[in-house]
Design a protein around this motif. Structure first.
Motif, PDB file in Angstrom:
ATOM      1  N   TYR A 195       0.753  47.342  15.339  1.00 50.31           N
ATOM      2  CA  TYR A 195       2.198  47.385  15.595  1.00 50.31           C
ATOM      3  C   TYR A 195       2.850  47.739  14.262  1.00 50.31           C
ATOM      4  CZ  TYR A 195       1.869  45.074  20.140  1.00 50.31           C
ATOM      5  OH  TYR A 195       1.597  44.770  21.448  1.00 50.31           O
ATOM      6  N   SER A 196       3.648  48.784  14.256  1.00 52.42           N
ATOM      7  CA  SER A 196       4.297  49.178  12.994  1.00 52.42           C
ATOM      8  C   SER A 196       5.415  48.207  12.627  1.00 52.42           C
ATOM      9  CB  SER A 196       4.883  50.584  13.126  1.00 52.42           C
ATOM     10  OG  SER A 196       5.847  50.605  14.149  1.00 52.42           O
ATOM     11  N   GLY A 197       5.973  47.520  13.635  1.00 49.56           N
ATOM     12  CA  GLY A 197       7.158  46.689  13.397  1.00 49.56           C
ATOM     13  C   GLY A 197       8.414  47.546  13.436  1.00 49.56           C
ATOM     14  N   THR A 198       9.576  46.901  13.546  1.00 47.30           N
ATOM     15  CA  THR A 198      10.820  47.679  13.550  1.00 47.30           C
ATOM     16  C   THR A 198      11.162  48.076  12.117  1.00 47.30           C
ATOM     17  OG1 THR A 198      11.963  45.582  13.519  1.00 47.30           O
ATOM     18  CG2 THR A 198      11.912  46.719  15.607  1.00 47.30           C
ATOM     19  N   PRO A 199      11.646  49.306  11.942  1.00 41.28           N
ATOM     20  CA  PRO A 199      11.937  49.751  10.567  1.00 41.28           C
ATOM     21  C   PRO A 199      13.110  48.987   9.931  1.00 41.28           C
ATOM     22  CG  PRO A 199      12.617  51.410  12.161  1.00 41.28           C
ATOM     23  CD  PRO A 199      11.858  50.382  12.927  1.00 41.28           C
ATOM     24  N   GLU A 200      14.032  48.504  10.755  1.00 41.36           N
ATOM     25  CA  GLU A 200      15.094  47.632  10.221  1.00 41.36           C
ATOM     26  C   GLU A 200      15.051  46.352  11.036  1.00 41.36           C
ATOM     27  OE1 GLU A 200      17.477  48.469   7.549  1.00 41.36           O
ATOM     28  OE2 GLU A 200      17.527  46.293   7.690  1.00 41.36           O
ATOM     29  N   ASN A 201      14.894  45.254  10.352  1.00 38.11           N
ATOM     30  CA  ASN A 201      14.776  43.983  11.064  1.00 38.11           C
ATOM     31  C   ASN A 201      16.105  43.624  11.735  1.00 38.11           C
ATOM     32  OD1 ASN A 201      13.735  41.657  12.036  1.00 38.11           O
ATOM     33  ND2 ASN A 201      13.511  40.636  10.056  1.00 38.11           N
ATOM     34  N   ASP A 202      16.034  42.818  12.786  1.00 34.73           N
ATOM     35  CA  ASP A 202      17.271  42.470  13.483  1.00 34.73           C
ATOM     36  C   ASP A 202      17.286  41.026  13.974  1.00 34.73           C
ATOM     37  OD1 ASP A 202      15.464  42.602  15.513  1.00 34.73           O
ATOM     38  OD2 ASP A 202      16.420  44.246  16.580  1.00 34.73           O
ATOM     39  N   ALA A 203      16.411  40.190  13.444  1.00 34.54           N
ATOM     40  CA  ALA A 203      16.418  38.791  13.894  1.00 34.54           C
ATOM     41  C   ALA A 203      15.739  37.896  12.864  1.00 34.54           C
ATOM     42  CB  ALA A 203      15.695  38.680  15.239  1.00 34.54           C
ATOM     43  N   PHE A 204      16.106  36.600  12.898  1.00 33.50           N
ATOM     44  CA  PHE A 204      15.545  35.647  11.937  1.00 33.50           C
ATOM     45  C   PHE A 204      14.098  35.288  12.247  1.00 33.50           C
ATOM     46  CE2 PHE A 204      20.100  34.726  11.258  1.00 33.50           C
ATOM     47  CZ  PHE A 204      20.137  34.820   9.881  1.00 33.50           C
ATOM     48  N   ASN A 205      13.709  35.402  13.516  1.00 33.24           N
ATOM     49  CA  ASN A 205      12.379  34.907  13.873  1.00 33.24           C
ATOM     50  C   ASN A 205      11.274  35.956  13.743  1.00 33.24           C
ATOM     51  OD1 ASN A 205      13.122  36.504  15.946  1.00 33.24           O
ATOM     52  ND2 ASN A 205      12.923  34.982  17.565  1.00 33.24           N
ATOM     53  N   VAL A 206      11.635  37.118  13.188  1.00 32.24           N
ATOM     54  CA  VAL A 206      10.628  38.174  13.045  1.00 32.24           C
ATOM     55  C   VAL A 206       9.842  37.972  11.747  1.00 32.24           C
ATOM     56  CG1 VAL A 206      10.273  40.654  12.748  1.00 32.24           C
ATOM     57  CG2 VAL A 206      11.971  39.825  14.381  1.00 32.24           C
ATOM     58  N   VAL A 207       8.534  37.989  11.864  1.00 31.89           N
ATOM     59  CA  VAL A 207       7.683  37.900  10.682  1.00 31.89           C
ATOM     60  C   VAL A 207       7.238  39.307  10.317  1.00 31.89           C
ATOM     61  CG1 VAL A 207       5.530  36.946   9.757  1.00 31.89           C
ATOM     62  CG2 VAL A 207       6.878  35.646  11.433  1.00 31.89           C
ATOM     63  N   ASN A 208       7.481  39.705   9.064  1.00 29.63           N
ATOM     64  CA  ASN A 208       6.980  40.999   8.604  1.00 29.63           C
ATOM     65  C   ASN A 208       7.694  42.189   9.259  1.00 29.63           C
ATOM     66  OD1 ASN A 208       5.264  42.051   6.726  1.00 29.63           O
ATOM     67  ND2 ASN A 208       3.481  42.135   8.075  1.00 29.63           N
ATOM     68  N   GLY A 209       8.990  42.090   9.411  1.00 29.12           N
ATOM     69  CA  GLY A 209       9.761  43.203   9.975  1.00 29.12           C
ATOM     70  C   GLY A 209      10.302  44.107   8.868  1.00 29.12           C
ATOM     71  N   GLY A 210      11.072  45.130   9.275  1.00 30.34           N
ATOM     72  CA  GLY A 210      11.650  46.045   8.294  1.00 30.34           C
ATOM     73  C   GLY A 210      10.608  46.937   7.642  1.00 30.34           C
ATOM     74  N   LYS A 211       9.636  47.369   8.431  1.00 30.12           N
ATOM     75  CA  LYS A 211       8.515  48.130   7.868  1.00 30.12           C
ATOM     76  C   LYS A 211       8.110  49.299   8.755  1.00 30.12           C
ATOM     77  CE  LYS A 211       6.459  44.159   5.594  1.00 30.12           C
ATOM     78  NZ  LYS A 211       6.421  44.606   4.218  1.00 30.12           N
ATOM     79  N   ALA A 212       7.329  50.177   8.172  1.00 22.78           N
ATOM     80  CA  ALA A 212       6.698  51.262   8.928  1.00 22.78           C
ATOM     81  C   ALA A 212       5.268  51.397   8.412  1.00 22.78           C
ATOM     82  CB  ALA A 212       7.474  52.555   8.726  1.00 22.78           C
ATOM     83  N   LEU A 213       4.525  52.324   9.003  1.00 23.69           N
ATOM     84  CA  LEU A 213       3.139  52.539   8.582  1.00 23.69           C
ATOM     85  C   LEU A 213       2.918  54.015   8.285  1.00 23.69           C
ATOM     86  CD1 LEU A 213       1.321  50.505  11.378  1.00 23.69           C
ATOM     87  CD2 LEU A 213       1.451  49.852   8.968  1.00 23.69           C
TER      88      LEU A 213
END
Ligand SMILES: [Mn+2]
Length: 365
Positions: A195-213
């Protein structure tokens, strides 16, 4: 979305989700990357306005040496006369591919085929990647799956899991790589599936967001080189802190200041617990609630488990005698009872009484 923040912050966060598209494009250019795969949920509404619909397309359009490969996800499924048809009607830029059907597509100039698994419903009860097992392609072709869903069944029976994706699909469908979307945090599932994750995080409960691969595939059989990169502008942090005196409060202030080099891009959800005198609650307000919060994009403070513990000095400061003091003592008793809404109210009233008195001491009210 973002209902917990005020309007101006909401505007910033919405803009960030658009500007991260441009950041992705620039990072791709810097790394000589010509293809960006977006594994679903380009949109989080099924009925956005036409302008909202066009905004990401316009951000992608300007990177004309990059092809953007978009997949309908569960928030933006391919529906008859749905949002993707509206996007098409408005005119899709030449550098954007939209995969509305599970039809493998050759990537121009590369020995690579993308096998998309678009969603046609919010909840799909069959594994949308299953068809990939039966796709025949020349042996030298690099097969890349693009899908949106969950690889976890979360303990429920298989029949009830929607958008389930079998994490062994790279083996069964002979994929060099399977790009997954839906989970907002970045996560490696196996060496051929992330999972690449969302490129811009949008919630407090996300671990390791704001990323790409960055995924580099040299041959169909070789393991891909996968490199995580940071793309997000905003940092979302959850903190909790025990408070008993001013020293703890000062420590908390420093802890918040150390969260980021760019505090204005930091959102913090803070839980404070403990007992504070009235004077120290005033200090907390000055240092944190009205203080360091001004440096942040957003600070949310949960004080549910922070209790007033007025000292004798606090009460004496309110009034050494007379009916105001009697009221203060009574409020303290009520506050100490704890638990119910009356004690909550009593704590607030006591603090208010104290703060009003301090204000009048300083000659203003
Ligand atoms: Mn999703």
């Amino acid at each position: 979305m973002f209902g917990f923040v005020d309007k101006s912050v909401m505007g910033l966060l919405q803009e960030a989700r658009l500007s991260v598209i441009s950041r992705l494009g620039k990072l791709a250019q810097e790394n000589d990357i010509c293809h960006i795969l977006v594994a679903g949920d380009v949109y989080d509404l099924e009925h956005p306005s036409q302008r909202l619909l066009n905004q990401p397309m316009e951000r992608m359009r300007v990177f004309d040496n990059i092809t953007w490969h978009l997949l309908p996800g569960n928030h933006d499924p391919q529906r008859p006369n749905g949002l993707w048809d509206r996007v098409r009607k408005a005119g899709v830029p030449d550098n954007i591919e939209i995969y509305s059907e599970p039809i493998p597509q050759h990537v121009d100039g590369l020995p690579m085929v993308i096998l998309p698994a678009p969603l046609h419903h919010k909840r799909t009860l069959h594994d949308p990647t299953e068809y990939m097992n039966n796709v025949d392609l020349p042996e030298e072709t690099i097969r890349v799956g693009l899908a949106h869903g969950s690889i976890a069944k979360f303990g429920t029976s298989a029949e009830n899991v929607s958008n389930y994706i079998d994490p062994t699909r790279p083996e069964t469908a002979n994929l060099s790589y399977l790009a997954l979307g839906d989970w907002h945090g970045q996560k490696k599932i196996n060496s051929r599936c992330w999972y690449s994750g969302t490129p811009e995080n949008d919630a407090f409960n996300v671990v390791n967001g704001g990323k790409a691969l960055i995924v580099e595939i040299n041959s169909p059989d070789a393991l891909p080189n996968v490199t995580p990169i940071d793309t997000g502008k905003y940092t979302w942090v959850r903190l909790s802190h025990q408070l008993k005196d001013q020293e703890d409060i000062d420590l908390l202030e420093r802890k918040i200041r150390n969260q980021s080099d760019e505090l204005d891009c930091c959102l913090i959800r803070l839980t404070v617990e403990g007992e504070l005198s009235l004077e120290d609650q005033d200090h907390l307000r000055n240092k944190v609630v009205d203080g360091v919060s001004a440096a942040l994009c957003h600070l949310e403070v949960n004080q549910e488990n922070l209790f007033s513990n007025p000292t004798k000095e606090d009460i004496d400061q309110i009034d050494v005698g007379g009916f105001v003091r009697e009221a203060a003592v009574r409020l303290k008793e009520l506050a100490d009872n704890g638990g119910d809404s009356r004690s909550e109210l009593a704590r607030e009233a006591l603090l208010r009484l104290y703060l009003e008195l301090k204000k009048s001491e300083h000659g203003f009210s």
